[in-house]
Design a protein around this motif. Structure first.
Motif, PDB file in Angstrom:
ATOM      1  N   LEU A 100       0.832  -1.203   0.000  1.00 59.05           N
ATOM      2  CA  LEU A 100       0.000   0.000   0.000  1.00 59.05           C
ATOM      3  C   LEU A 100       0.867   1.254   0.000  1.00 59.05           C
ATOM      4  O   LEU A 100       0.643   2.182  -0.778  1.00 59.05           O
ATOM      5  CB  LEU A 100      -0.930   0.001   1.219  1.00 59.05           C
ATOM      6  CG  LEU A 100      -1.782   1.253   1.396  1.00 59.05           C
ATOM      7  CD1 LEU A 100      -2.967   1.213   0.449  1.00 59.05           C
ATOM      8  CD2 LEU A 100      -2.260   1.364   2.829  1.00 59.05           C
ATOM      9  N   ALA A 101       1.876   1.280   0.862  1.00 59.67           N
ATOM     10  CA  ALA A 101       2.748   2.454   0.961  1.00 59.67           C
ATOM     11  C   ALA A 101       3.518   2.675  -0.336  1.00 59.67           C
ATOM     12  O   ALA A 101       3.647   3.817  -0.802  1.00 59.67           O
ATOM     13  CB  ALA A 101       3.708   2.297   2.140  1.00 59.67           C
ATOM     14  N   ALA A 102       4.040   1.614  -0.928  1.00 60.89           N
ATOM     15  CA  ALA A 102       4.819   1.741  -2.158  1.00 60.89           C
ATOM     16  C   ALA A 102       3.970   2.261  -3.320  1.00 60.89           C
ATOM     17  O   ALA A 102       4.450   3.034  -4.147  1.00 60.89           O
ATOM     18  CB  ALA A 102       5.447   0.403  -2.520  1.00 60.89           C
ATOM     19  N   LYS A 103       2.699   1.867  -3.358  1.00 59.73           N
ATOM     20  CA  LYS A 103       1.811   2.316  -4.434  1.00 59.73           C
ATOM     21  C   LYS A 103       1.266   3.713  -4.192  1.00 59.73           C
ATOM     22  O   LYS A 103       0.726   4.332  -5.109  1.00 59.73           O
ATOM     23  CB  LYS A 103       0.635   1.350  -4.579  1.00 59.73           C
ATOM     24  CG  LYS A 103       0.996   0.028  -5.166  1.00 59.73           C
ATOM     25  CD  LYS A 103      -0.231  -0.865  -5.214  1.00 59.73           C
ATOM     26  CE  LYS A 103       0.170  -2.270  -5.614  1.00 59.73           C
ATOM     27  NZ  LYS A 103      -0.907  -3.237  -5.376  1.00 59.73           N
ATOM     28  N   ASN A 104       1.347   4.190  -2.963  1.00 60.75           N
ATOM     29  CA  ASN A 104       0.717   5.466  -2.587  1.00 60.75           C
ATOM     30  C   ASN A 104       1.686   6.393  -1.860  1.00 60.75           C
ATOM     31  O   ASN A 104       1.309   7.038  -0.883  1.00 60.75           O
ATOM     32  CB  ASN A 104      -0.502   5.179  -1.705  1.00 60.75           C
ATOM     33  CG  ASN A 104      -1.582   4.436  -2.439  1.00 60.75           C
ATOM     34  OD1 ASN A 104      -2.346   5.019  -3.184  1.00 60.75           O
ATOM     35  ND2 ASN A 104      -1.638   3.120  -2.253  1.00 60.75           N
ATOM     36  N   ILE A 105       2.921   6.479  -2.340  1.00 59.93           N
ATOM     37  CA  ILE A 105       3.938   7.269  -1.637  1.00 59.93           C
ATOM     38  C   ILE A 105       3.506   8.723  -1.481  1.00 59.93           C
ATOM     39  O   ILE A 105       3.620   9.295  -0.400  1.00 59.93           O
ATOM     40  CB  ILE A 105       5.303   7.165  -2.344  1.00 59.93           C
ATOM     41  CG1 ILE A 105       5.844   5.738  -2.244  1.00 59.93           C
ATOM     42  CG2 ILE A 105       6.299   8.153  -1.742  1.00 59.93           C
ATOM     43  CD1 ILE A 105       7.091   5.488  -3.073  1.00 59.93           C
ATOM     44  N   ALA A 106       3.007   9.330  -2.549  1.00 66.09           N
ATOM     45  CA  ALA A 106       2.600  10.735  -2.471  1.00 66.09           C
ATOM     46  C   ALA A 106       1.455  10.916  -1.471  1.00 66.09           C
ATOM     47  O   ALA A 106       1.437  11.884  -0.714  1.00 66.09           O
ATOM     48  CB  ALA A 106       2.197  11.259  -3.845  1.00 66.09           C
ATOM     49  N   LEU A 107       0.515   9.983  -1.456  1.00 66.95           N
ATOM     50  CA  LEU A 107      -0.594  10.057  -0.503  1.00 66.95           C
ATOM     51  C   LEU A 107      -0.086   9.902   0.928  1.00 66.95           C
ATOM     52  O   LEU A 107      -0.504  10.653   1.815  1.00 66.95           O
ATOM     53  CB  LEU A 107      -1.642   8.988  -0.809  1.00 66.95           C
ATOM     54  CG  LEU A 107      -2.762   8.830   0.231  1.00 66.95           C
ATOM     55  CD1 LEU A 107      -3.535  10.123   0.429  1.00 66.95           C
ATOM     56  CD2 LEU A 107      -3.687   7.686  -0.169  1.00 66.95           C
ATOM     57  N   ILE A 108       0.813   8.969   1.155  1.00 68.87           N
ATOM     58  CA  ILE A 108       1.364   8.766   2.499  1.00 68.87           C
ATOM     59  C   ILE A 108       2.057  10.052   2.970  1.00 68.87           C
ATOM     60  O   ILE A 108       1.857  10.501   4.101  1.00 68.87           O
ATOM     61  CB  ILE A 108       2.343   7.571   2.526  1.00 68.87           C
ATOM     62  CG1 ILE A 108       1.641   6.269   2.153  1.00 68.87           C
ATOM     63  CG2 ILE A 108       3.048   7.461   3.864  1.00 68.87           C
ATOM     64  CD1 ILE A 108       0.623   5.764   3.121  1.00 68.87           C
TER      65      ILE A 108
END
Length: 190
Positions: A100-108
């Motif tokens: 999840l974190a790798a796919k959503n770095i900008a969101l994190i």
């Protein structure tokens, strides 16, 4: 609870999609409710009424991205869901968070910035923390499970995820987090 009206659901999806697109294009610093509203084709008031602020917007987007994981933890098949040994569940959960974190770095990163003052009170963070603390408590009853859970979640800091995945991809991140988890919460002696 009343079902969401079709137009409200469409607007919600458009707003969340626009937020993701803007995050990918510009990063979190240049995202405003005005920009999100314009990209989604809705009024700023619609965004504000629905999400309240940038923080609420990022919290909702992260909660949506995490919904599949939450459902799997609550009632999915093992090892992520109930029925697997605590160590297997812990590692499966951390693997899912790494993905999840790798796919959503900008969101994190956006979520961290927006929620900085109350990061540990964010509903998604609380769910993740409580789940980890419960598993760690089963594996190491003598440990401070709350602290260990915070420590493990700290592995998903946006900048750290960016660095780790930038030189080794999600596999590197997963392996490093698994190594940390098995160090701080090894399987208990039986």
């Amino acid at each position: 609870m009343a079902a969401e009206r079709a137009d409200a659901a469409r607007n919600r999806e458009a707003i969340l999609r626009a937020t993701e697109e803007l995050l990918a294009l510009h990063g979190p610093e240049r995202i405003s409710l005005d920009a999100v509203a314009a990209r989604a084709g809705v009024g700023k008031g619609t965004v504000f009424r629905r999400f309240g602020s940038r923080t609420g917007l990022f919290q909702s987007l992260l909660a949506e991205r995490a919904a599949r994981i939450r459902a799997a933890i609550d009632g999915g098949p093992p090892p992520l869901g109930p029925g697997a040994p605590p160590r297997d569940r812990l590692l499966a959960f951390l693997d899912e968070l790494a993905g999840l974190a790798a796919k959503n770095i900008a969101l994190i990163a956006a979520h961290e910035q927006a929620c900085a003052a109350d990061k540990h009170q964010d509903p998604t963070y609380r769910r993740w923390h409580d789940h980890l603390a419960g598993l760690v408590g089963q594996l190491r009853p003598e440990a401070d499970a709350e602290f260990v859970a915070h420590l493990l979640l700290g592995s998903f800091d946006g900048e750290l995820v960016r660095r780790m995945t930038g030189s080794g991809g999600v596999d590197r991140l997963r392996a490093a987090v698994r190594d940390l988890a098995t160090t701080v919460a090894p399987e208990s002696a039986r």
